[in-house]
Every structure is written in structure tokens, then in C-alpha cells.
Design a protein around this motif. Structure first.
Motif, PDB file in Angstrom:
ATOM      1  N   UNK A 165      14.896  -1.388   4.944  1.00  0.00           N
ATOM      2  CA  UNK A 165      14.636  -1.543   3.236  1.00  0.00           C
ATOM      3  C   UNK A 165      14.543  -2.532   2.963  1.00  0.00           C
ATOM      4  N   UNK A 166      14.309  -3.418   3.751  1.00  0.00           N
ATOM      5  CA  UNK A 166      13.789  -5.200   3.435  1.00  0.00           C
ATOM      6  C   UNK A 166      11.878  -4.742   3.121  1.00  0.00           C
ATOM      7  N   UNK A 167      11.583  -3.990   3.798  1.00  0.00           N
ATOM      8  CA  UNK A 167      10.433  -4.136   3.098  1.00  0.00           C
ATOM      9  C   UNK A 167      10.287  -3.685   1.527  1.00  0.00           C
ATOM     10  N   UNK A 168      10.561  -2.299   1.385  1.00  0.00           N
ATOM     11  CA  UNK A 168      11.210  -2.509   0.379  1.00  0.00           C
ATOM     12  C   UNK A 168      11.391  -3.333  -0.698  1.00  0.00           C
ATOM     13  N   UNK A 169      12.367  -4.040  -0.109  1.00  0.00           N
ATOM     14  CA  UNK A 169      12.892  -5.115  -1.182  1.00  0.00           C
ATOM     15  C   UNK A 169      11.573  -6.502  -1.581  1.00  0.00           C
ATOM     16  N   UNK A 170      10.387  -6.432  -1.034  1.00  0.00           N
ATOM     17  CA  UNK A 170       9.559  -7.476  -0.791  1.00  0.00           C
ATOM     18  C   UNK A 170       8.591  -6.318  -1.543  1.00  0.00           C
ATOM     19  N   UNK A 171       8.250  -4.902  -1.129  1.00  0.00           N
ATOM     20  CA  UNK A 171       6.807  -5.207  -2.124  1.00  0.00           C
ATOM     21  C   UNK A 171       6.588  -4.506  -3.653  1.00  0.00           C
ATOM     22  N   UNK A 172       5.916  -4.978  -3.818  1.00  0.00           N
ATOM     23  CA  UNK A 172       5.524  -4.762  -5.552  1.00  0.00           C
ATOM     24  C   UNK A 172       4.987  -3.045  -5.345  1.00  0.00           C
ATOM     25  N   UNK A 173       4.302  -2.452  -4.371  1.00  0.00           N
ATOM     26  CA  UNK A 173       3.612  -1.075  -4.371  1.00  0.00           C
ATOM     27  C   UNK A 173       4.986   0.133  -4.490  1.00  0.00           C
TER      28      UNK A 173
END
Length: 309
Positions: free
Chosen positions: A283-291
Motif C-alpha cells: 500500500x505504501x508503494x501504491x501511495x507514492x507511485x506515479x505508475x
């Protein structure tokens, strides 16, 4: 732990409540996660366990303060329950002890256990231990109490004098340490139920009883320990030795058979990822991902992703 002071206050409340708690030992953050997941309220950061797992050496004083502090910080970051930390002899004299308390308090300890062995110390159930004088240890306890910046940080004073000088001297020492400022006392390795009961009768305040598999102290029901006034039933290395047994058995089968025909009990993939909280990091990766986010069911990621695991 998000708020170290809250953890220390919670541990002090548990200890002063008059109830006895079982406290398992953790040599690393993964074990501490399992301890917390099962529902234990407190974990013990075991110096012997760190020495065994991190260095592959016995508990004979080879760990440094820096190594212990780094493990405490990692474990504290992984769990929200209070940590009782094995601080050995304070890594030297009273001045070293003062510095040790400051260091481990910053790392996240909720309580620190200090012992009166000579340096380098040995496991409390090993033969050949020796202790410093009771007066010198009392000075170290005073230094430890003065060093803490959070008054809720507990100081646990352990004596190993039972093996060297007998039970009466061990009791005299913990009474001296209590007067010097220890919040909790700990007579290591009593050798009978009668000795456990004698300590309870003659030493007021919260107390620790330590169980070591193959050690000198007989196990007693938790309810009886509570009646006697003990606060902590400590199993400092039971998770470690059970894990070692399971892993060695598995490796012996793999070595003998060239593989594993019948799979032994194990945590499955989902359970393993849950313990290390992979969902949080996804979830953290999704929060900060522009993809574009990748989800299992194609749904949009939820809002309000938490900022702590």
C-alpha cells in the motif's frame, strides 16, 4: 514503537498491577512479531539469543553495546508491545552502565535488566560464574536509575550470587539493589520450589523468575507465581531453542533424502507475508507511485493508507 513513553508506562502498569505475565524472548524482530501476533503483552530482547543467532557464539559476553542497541532499535520498530532488554552487566563499571542505559533507552527499551556478574558475563545457568561485590553493583544500579530520562523506564536488578555464595547472599543483594533504586528484582537460578518460595517471602516488590530449558530452576504454575508475588515468568530463549530443533530436523531430512518428500509443518506463503506486513508496504508503494496501481482484483487502491506498519 510509535510512542516509547506510552510503552514504558504500559509496562510499568502491568508490573505494578500484581498480576504475573509470561514473557517470551526474542533474538530478532521476526520472533518479536510472532510474539506480538499471538497476543503476548511484553517481549524480552535476549542477549543470549542475539549472541547465538547474530554471531553464532555462546552467551559469554562477546556482544557489544552497539550490537545490542541496533537489535533493540530494529525490534522496537517492528512491534508495538513493550520490550524488556537484557543489558548484561551494563558493559562495564557504573559509568559504562549510565551510558548503556541512555543508549538502550534511546533505542526503544521499556525496561533494562542489569546483572552483578563480572565482565565478561556468562549465561546465568552456566557453571563458573563470578560476581562483583554487592556494593559495586548497588553503585551501578544508582547510576542506571540516574541515567534514565523517562521515569517509567524500569530497572531490573539481577543477581547471580546464588551459584557462588548461596541463596541467603543472593537475597541480601537484591534487597540492597532495591534500596539503590531497582524497580524489579531477579534472583537468577534458584534450584528448588522451596528456594523460589523463600525469595518470594523475603524480597518485597515485583520479581522475575527465569526458566531455562535444561537449567536449574523448576517450572511452577503461573497462578502460583502470582500468589507468591512474582511479576514475570521469563522464557528468555524457549522460542529460539524450539526453532533450532525444528530447523535442524528439517535440514537433516533434506541432507539424508536429497529433498523433502513429506513437507513438515510450515507457515504458508500468505501467513509468512502477513507476519512481515507485506500488505502495508504494498500500500505504501501504491501511495507514492506515479505508475498506475496494480491490485489483485483490479479495484482502485483505497484512500488513507496508514503511515506505520
Amino acid at each position: 514503537m510509535a510512542d516509547a513513553h506510552q510503552g514504558r508506562a504500559r509496562l510499568r502498569q502491568i508490573i505494578e498491577s500484581g498480576t504475573a505475565v509470561v514473557v517470551p524472548g526474542a533474538p530478532n524482530a521476526l520472533t518479536a512479531r510472532l510474539i506480538e501476533e499471538v497476543g503476548f503483552r511484553v517481549a524480552y530482547v535476549t542477549g543470549a539469543g542475539i549472541a547465538n543467532t547474530y554471531l553464532g557464539v555462546p552467551d559469554i559476553g562477546l556482544l557489544t553495546l552497539t550490537e545490542v542497541a541496533s537489535h533493540v532499535a530494529a525490534i522496537d520498530a517492528a512491534v508495538s508491545i513493550p520490550l524488556i532488554v537484557d543489558a548484561d552487566t551494563g558493559f562495564g563499571n557504573a559509568v559504562n552502565t549510565w551510558y548503556t542505559v541512555r543508549t538502550l533507552e534511546r533505542a526503544g527499551a521499556s525496561a533494562l535488566q542489569l546483572e552483578d556478574q563480572t565482565f565478561p558475563k556468562r549465561c546465568g545457568h552456566f557453571e563458573g560464574k563470578s560476581t562483583i561485590s554487592g556494593d559495586e553493583m548497588a553503585d551501578k544500579i544508582r547510576a542506571a536509575a540516574d541515567a534514565r530520562t523517562d521515569p517509567d523506564l524500569l530497572i531490573i536488578a539481577r543477581t547471580d550470587a546464588r551459584a557462588e555464595y548461596g541463596l541467603a547472599e543472593a537475597i541480601r543483594r537484591v534487597l540492597l539493589y532495591r534500596e539503590a533504586g531497582a524497580d524489579v528484582t531477579f534472583v537468577e537460578a534458584p534450584e528448588s520450589v522451596e528456594e523460589i518460595e523463600t525469595v518470594a517471602r523475603e524480597v518485597p516488590g515485583p520479581k522475575v523468575l527465569n526458566y531455562v530449558q535444561g537449567g536449574k530452576t523448576p517450572e511452577m504454575p503461573l497462578e502460583r507465581l502470582q500468589e507468591l508475588g512474582y511479576s514475570i515468568a521469563l522464557y528468555a530463549n524457549l522460542p529460539l531453542v524450539v526453532g533450532m530443533h525444528a530447523v535442524r530436523n528439517l535440514l537433516e531430512v533434506m541432507h539424508r533424502q536429497g529433498g523433502v518428500a513429506d513437507s513438515p509443518p510450515f507457515v504458508n506463503w500468505t501467513e509468512r507475508q502477513a507476519v512481515v506486513r507485506k500488505d502495508f508496504y504494498d500500500a505504501l508503494g501504491e501511495r507514492y507511485s506515479t505508475a498506475p496501481p496494480i491490485t489483485q482484483n483490479g479495484a482502485a487502491p483505497r484512500d488513507g493508507v496508514p503511515v506505520t506498519p
